[in-house]
Design a protein around this motif. Sequence first.
Motif, mmCIF file in Angstrom:
data_model
loop_
_atom_site.group_PDB
_atom_site.id
_atom_site.type_symbol
_atom_site.label_atom_id
_atom_site.label_comp_id
_atom_site.label_asym_id
_atom_site.label_seq_id
_atom_site.Cartn_x
_atom_site.Cartn_y
_atom_site.Cartn_z
ATOM 1 N N TYR A 160 -25.838 24.321 -18.181
ATOM 2 C CA TYR A 160 -24.403 24.622 -18.163
ATOM 3 C C TYR A 160 -24.040 25.404 -16.896
ATOM 4 O O TYR A 160 -23.045 25.102 -16.238
ATOM 5 N N GLU A 161 -24.861 26.378 -16.558
ATOM 6 C CA GLU A 161 -24.620 27.164 -15.343
ATOM 7 C C GLU A 161 -24.774 26.315 -14.084
ATOM 8 O O GLU A 161 -23.964 26.416 -13.163
ATOM 9 N N PHE A 162 -25.806 25.483 -14.027
ATOM 10 C CA PHE A 162 -26.002 24.602 -12.873
ATOM 11 C C PHE A 162 -24.802 23.678 -12.679
ATOM 12 O O PHE A 162 -24.333 23.469 -11.564
ATOM 13 N N TYR A 163 -24.328 23.132 -13.766
ATOM 14 C CA TYR A 163 -23.190 22.217 -13.716
ATOM 15 C C TYR A 163 -21.977 22.892 -13.085
ATOM 16 O O TYR A 163 -21.283 22.292 -12.269
ATOM 17 N N HIS A 164 -21.735 24.140 -13.437
ATOM 18 C CA HIS A 164 -20.542 24.815 -12.955
ATOM 19 C C HIS A 164 -20.662 25.381 -11.538
ATOM 20 O O HIS A 164 -19.678 25.884 -10.992
ATOM 21 N N ILE A 165 -21.832 25.292 -10.938
ATOM 22 C CA ILE A 165 -21.965 25.730 -9.551
ATOM 23 C C ILE A 165 -21.074 24.865 -8.660
ATOM 24 O O ILE A 165 -20.336 25.366 -7.821
ATOM 25 N N CYS A 166 -21.135 23.572 -8.845
ATOM 26 C CA CYS A 166 -20.257 22.634 -8.133
ATOM 27 C C CYS A 166 -20.311 21.305 -8.869
ATOM 28 O O CYS A 166 -21.297 20.575 -8.774
ATOM 29 N N THR A 167 -19.256 21.000 -9.585
ATOM 30 C CA THR A 167 -19.217 19.770 -10.377
ATOM 31 C C THR A 167 -19.096 18.557 -9.469
ATOM 32 O O THR A 167 -18.720 18.669 -8.297
ATOM 33 N N SER A 168 -19.378 17.385 -10.009
ATOM 34 C CA SER A 168 -19.225 16.166 -9.213
ATOM 35 C C SER A 168 -17.763 15.967 -8.816
ATOM 36 O O SER A 168 -17.468 15.463 -7.731
ATOM 37 N N PHE A 169 -16.842 16.363 -9.671
ATOM 38 C CA PHE A 169 -15.417 16.291 -9.335
ATOM 39 C C PHE A 169 -15.124 17.134 -8.095
ATOM 40 O O PHE A 169 -14.441 16.688 -7.175
ATOM 41 N N GLU A 170 -15.631 18.343 -8.083
ATOM 42 C CA GLU A 170 -15.390 19.224 -6.941
ATOM 43 C C GLU A 170 -16.004 18.662 -5.663
ATOM 44 O O GLU A 170 -15.401 18.744 -4.592
ATOM 45 N N VAL A 187 -12.700 18.104 -3.823
ATOM 46 C CA VAL A 187 -12.355 19.404 -3.258
ATOM 47 C C VAL A 187 -13.190 19.715 -2.022
ATOM 48 O O VAL A 187 -12.666 20.060 -0.967
ATOM 49 N N GLU A 188 -14.496 19.597 -2.138
ATOM 50 C CA GLU A 188 -15.404 20.026 -1.079
ATOM 51 C C GLU A 188 -15.494 19.053 0.098
ATOM 52 O O GLU A 188 -16.026 19.416 1.142
ATOM 53 N N CYS A 189 -14.982 17.853 -0.062
ATOM 54 C CA CYS A 189 -15.158 16.829 0.977
ATOM 55 C C CYS A 189 -14.199 16.982 2.150
ATOM 56 O O CYS A 189 -14.223 16.186 3.076
ATOM 57 N N GLY A 190 -13.362 17.992 2.112
ATOM 58 C CA GLY A 190 -12.422 18.178 3.208
ATOM 59 C C GLY A 190 -11.118 17.465 2.934
ATOM 60 O O GLY A 190 -10.908 16.937 1.850
ATOM 61 N N ARG A 193 -2.644 21.114 -3.387
ATOM 62 C CA ARG A 193 -3.659 21.959 -2.748
ATOM 63 C C ARG A 193 -3.725 23.330 -3.414
ATOM 64 O O ARG A 193 -4.797 23.835 -3.719
ATOM 65 N N ARG A 194 -2.571 23.929 -3.669
ATOM 66 C CA ARG A 194 -2.543 25.264 -4.264
ATOM 67 C C ARG A 194 -3.024 25.260 -5.715
ATOM 68 O O ARG A 194 -3.783 26.136 -6.110
ATOM 69 N N ARG A 195 -2.599 24.290 -6.500
ATOM 70 C CA ARG A 195 -2.924 24.277 -7.932
ATOM 71 C C ARG A 195 -4.285 23.677 -8.243
ATOM 72 O O ARG A 195 -4.949 24.105 -9.183
ATOM 73 N N MET A 196 -4.691 22.655 -7.478
ATOM 74 C CA MET A 196 -5.899 21.907 -7.807
ATOM 75 C C MET A 196 -7.029 22.106 -6.801
ATOM 76 O O MET A 196 -8.163 21.754 -7.062
ATOM 77 N N GLY A 197 -6.692 22.601 -5.610
ATOM 78 C CA GLY A 197 -7.693 22.780 -4.576
ATOM 79 C C GLY A 197 -8.007 21.507 -3.800
ATOM 80 O O GLY A 197 -8.925 21.486 -2.987
#
Length: 146
Positions: free
Chosen positions: A73-83, A87-90, A134-138
């Motif tokens: 559960y903790e590993f999953y929340h480090i960075c989800t596949s959705f993020e 989010v993280e892809c720029g 961007r503000r609400r969802m990142g």
Amino acid sequence: MNTFNAIDLIPGIAAIRDDVLVNRDACRTGFARNLHDRLVVKLDDITVDLGKEAETEQRLAAERGTIDGDQWYEFYHICTSFERKWVECGPISLLDRIFEDVVFEGETCRVGLEYAHVPAAELEGLADILDTIRRRMGIAFIAARV
């Protein structure tokens, strides 16, 4: 995203999608309507991905309190596949691709291309919606030309 919760994000995406459709109907140019339509498709894709994340979250939450469950559960929340995807892809351009994947000797490297932002005036209200996302969802959507 600090407190990722797919279930909480789904209604927000749906509301923004409704705003995009209302704004689209007020557009004067085909260019702006097309960008609105492209954003609707992206928001639909996001909704599907959030549904998958919600399923994953529920499955992992059910295993909490077990030997491995808390750790997974903790590993999953480090960075989800959705993020990672949204989010993280720029920034994600609604117009031209602003990244190319270059493969060399089996390794893939993402290379950013030079691009210019489409002026907000040409977006006919879409710039404000993109800022809200961007503000609400990142998620950073832009309209860019290469």
